[in-house]
Design an enzyme around this catalytic site. Structure first.
Site, PDB file in Angstrom:
ATOM      1  N   SER A 238       6.404   5.534  -4.406  1.00 58.79           N
ATOM      2  CA  SER A 238       5.866   6.924  -4.400  1.00 58.79           C
ATOM      3  C   SER A 238       6.111   7.673  -3.149  1.00 58.79           C
ATOM      4  CB  SER A 238       4.422   7.097  -5.008  1.00 58.79           C
ATOM      5  OG  SER A 238       3.552   6.769  -3.941  1.00 58.79           O
ATOM      6  N   ASP A 239       6.286   9.279  -3.288  1.00 62.15           N
ATOM      7  CA  ASP A 239       5.848   9.805  -1.779  1.00 62.15           C
ATOM      8  C   ASP A 239       4.519   9.689  -1.764  1.00 62.15           C
ATOM      9  OD1 ASP A 239       6.205  11.339   0.202  1.00 62.15           O
ATOM     10  OD2 ASP A 239       7.583  12.856  -0.802  1.00 62.15           O
TER      11      ASP A 239
END
Length: 548
Positions: A438-439
């Site tokens: 994920s960012d």
């Protein structure tokens, strides 16, 4: 408010969590009273090499770990009525200039700090300053509110003294920990040889053997970007997060190449391949140098998994991050992305020199201020002709090791919880076999930004189920509660862990140095004249003459 020298505080050696938390998530594990953190915050720990001025070696550890966030509250329960002195210890280890982090601290109607800037107060970064003040407390719970004015508010240490000068609370940020059950921490009893340590064994066999020896709590810790070591197994500490957009970032001196948008203007993909090969050489030099001095452990920005290239499409100059991309054309972006990936990762059949990661997948091209809640709804043709082709090229032709999910949503589903993007298209149609990350804080956004689910455990479960293997940030700590609440199963956690560990095996972290090419690259191969000459060549070729 006044700034005074830091007085001695106790240092504790507790489990570290990077954890955006809800009100009931974190309680001080070393406090006599119940001290609770609630709101939007994270834990962050710097490496032991960060030197803190104004603190003894024992005290310095407390200033290398912090709780920081946009708006959070520290609450002390059952505090009798009376007058109390509050001493909050601060050291700025992230920003170097004044004005980059500004915040307020209040308690009811009492303002302890207004527009507090640690660098200015301490007369420099990596130095200790304190926030002090007196509070007339009416009894019951005492709350300290931290509110960011610019970037994030934070604290490292906290002392509360009663009227006689006796400390009723003396704690560090490290004392907050998510309570884990005995079952979560119970390591399975596995008999037989440790196959995962044998480089001659098949990769899958090694991964599954290592997984079988971990407790659920350890598994969850290993699918965050910051992973602690597991001494009983001999697993070193590692952080998946490193940057190499146009040179190794945030890890000291390195050769700096033109930004990606400039490199794309060269129209020279072999030159990009050469640039990425140099970047990976310097990455190995920095990793080897750090890991050798720290018994194989590594930290953020000193690893071998790099979150580059950025192959998002740059359509709107108001976005603010277009310089990180290769421009507005999917084919050009994909071609440069493939060249960068192949130059970084090398062509060894067993080991990857430095692992690349294509980001931010997908349809992430602004607006930047709205990224934590923006729902992109492109026409289907635009999705498949503009926003996905360059990622497909990075996967199919580049064999990229990692892909990062974006903050934004696609057609109502957050990208990091989007099984269409992460599983159906990425793995099913394109055959991607690396890790998906994920960012940073994007998993939390599933809950707090997009309001797609109603709790952090539900957000973490949704991300893992959709195919997001690693969480940047601490939101996956909530997977322990998600398992307890039957939102997800341990085998589903194992599926994410498989890909997280696979990346570390592929760069050779678990193998003898003599077996891994590039292990002998020394720090003398960082920022060399030859590398500078190549950077100059890229800069010269990036120049474009525009005709009016």
């Amino acid at each position: 408010m006044r700034v005074i020298p830091f007085c001695a505080l106790l240092a504790f050696n507790l489990i570290f969590f990077t954890h955006p938390a809800r009100a009931d998530d974190e309680i001080c594990a070393a406090c006599d009273r119940v001290v609770q953190a609630e709101g939007q915050f994270q834990h962050f720990r710097n490496g032991a090499d960060v030197q803190i001025q104004g603190a003894s070696p024992q005290e310095a550890a407390a200033f290398r770990e912090e709780i920081s966030g946009t708006n959070f509250t520290i609450t002390v329960s059952r505090l009798p009525k009376g007058k109390y002195a509050v001493i909050i210890g601060e050291a700025e280890t992230f920003f170097k200039e004044p004005g980059r982090r500004v915040f307020d601290v209040t308690s009811g109607d009492t303002t302890l700090a207004k527009d507090f800037d640690i660098v200015s107060a301490a007369d420099g970064p990596d130095k200790v300053a304190t926030i002090t003040g007196d509070i007339d407390h009416s009894g019951g719970a005492l709350a300290l509110n931290f509110v960011a004015v610019r970037n994030r508010a934070k604290f490292n240490t906290l002392k509360i003294l009663d009227a006689s000068g006796v400390a009723v609370v003396s704690m560090n940020a490290s004392d907050f920990a998510d309570p884990l059950t005995a079952a979560d921490n119970r390591a399975p009893a596995v008999k037989g040889p440790e196959i995962w340590k044998d480089p001659s064994q098949p990769l899958d066999t090694r991964i599954y053997d290592l997984m079988s020896r971990m407790s659920l709590a350890e598994k969850v810790q290993q699918i965050r970007n910051t992973t602690p070591g597991i001494p009983r197994l001999g697993v070193p500490a590692y952080d998946v997060w490193s940057e190499a957009l146009h040179g190794v970032g945030f890890a000291g001196r390195a050769t700096v190449f033109p930004q990606a948008i400039g490199a794309a203007a060269t129209w020279d993909t072999p030159l990009m391949h050469s640039e990425a090969d140099v970047i990976s050489t310097e990455a190995r030099a920095k990793f080897n140098d750090y890991a050798k001095a720290h018994h194989g452990d590594s930290v953020r920005f000193r690893g071998l998994t790099f979150w580059s290239p950025n192959v998002n499409i740059f359509r709107d100059p108001r976005w603010g991050r277009g310089q990180e991309t290769y421009g507005e054309d999917p084919f050009l972006s994909g071609s440069f992305g493939v060249a960068f990936i192949q130059g970084m990762q090398g062509d060894n059949p067993k080991y990857i020199k430095a692992m690349a990661c294509a980001k931010h997948y997908a349809v992430h091209s602004g607006p930047e201020p709205e990224r934590h809640r923006f729902d992109a709804r492109p026409p289907e043709r635009d999705l498949y002709e503009t926003y996905l082709p360059q990622f497909e090229m990075c996967v199919r032709a580049g064999r990229v090791g990692g892909v990062m999910g974006a903050y934004t949503a696609l057609d109502g589903t957050p990208d990091c919880a989007n099984s269409l993007l992460l599983t159906d298209i990425l793995r099913g149609q394109w055959g991607f076999d690396g890790y998906i990350v994920s960012d940073c804080d994007a998993v939390r956004d599933i809950y707090s930004g997009h309001h797609y689910v109603d709790s952090l455990p539900a957000a973490a479960a949704a991300a893992v189920k959709a195919g997001c293997d690693i969480c940047c940030g601490g939101s996956y700590n909530a997977l322990l509660k998600a398992v307890q609440q039957n939102l997800i199963t341990e085998p589903e956690v194992d599926h994410a862990l498989y890909y997280a560990l696979k990346a570390r095996f592929q760069v050779g972290l678990f193998d003898p140095p003599q077996d891994v090419p590039w292990s002998n690259i020394g720090i003398d191969q960082n920022d060399t004249p030859a590398h500078a000459a190549l950077a100059l060549k890229v800069a010269e070729e990036s120049m474009v003459l525009l005709k009016n």
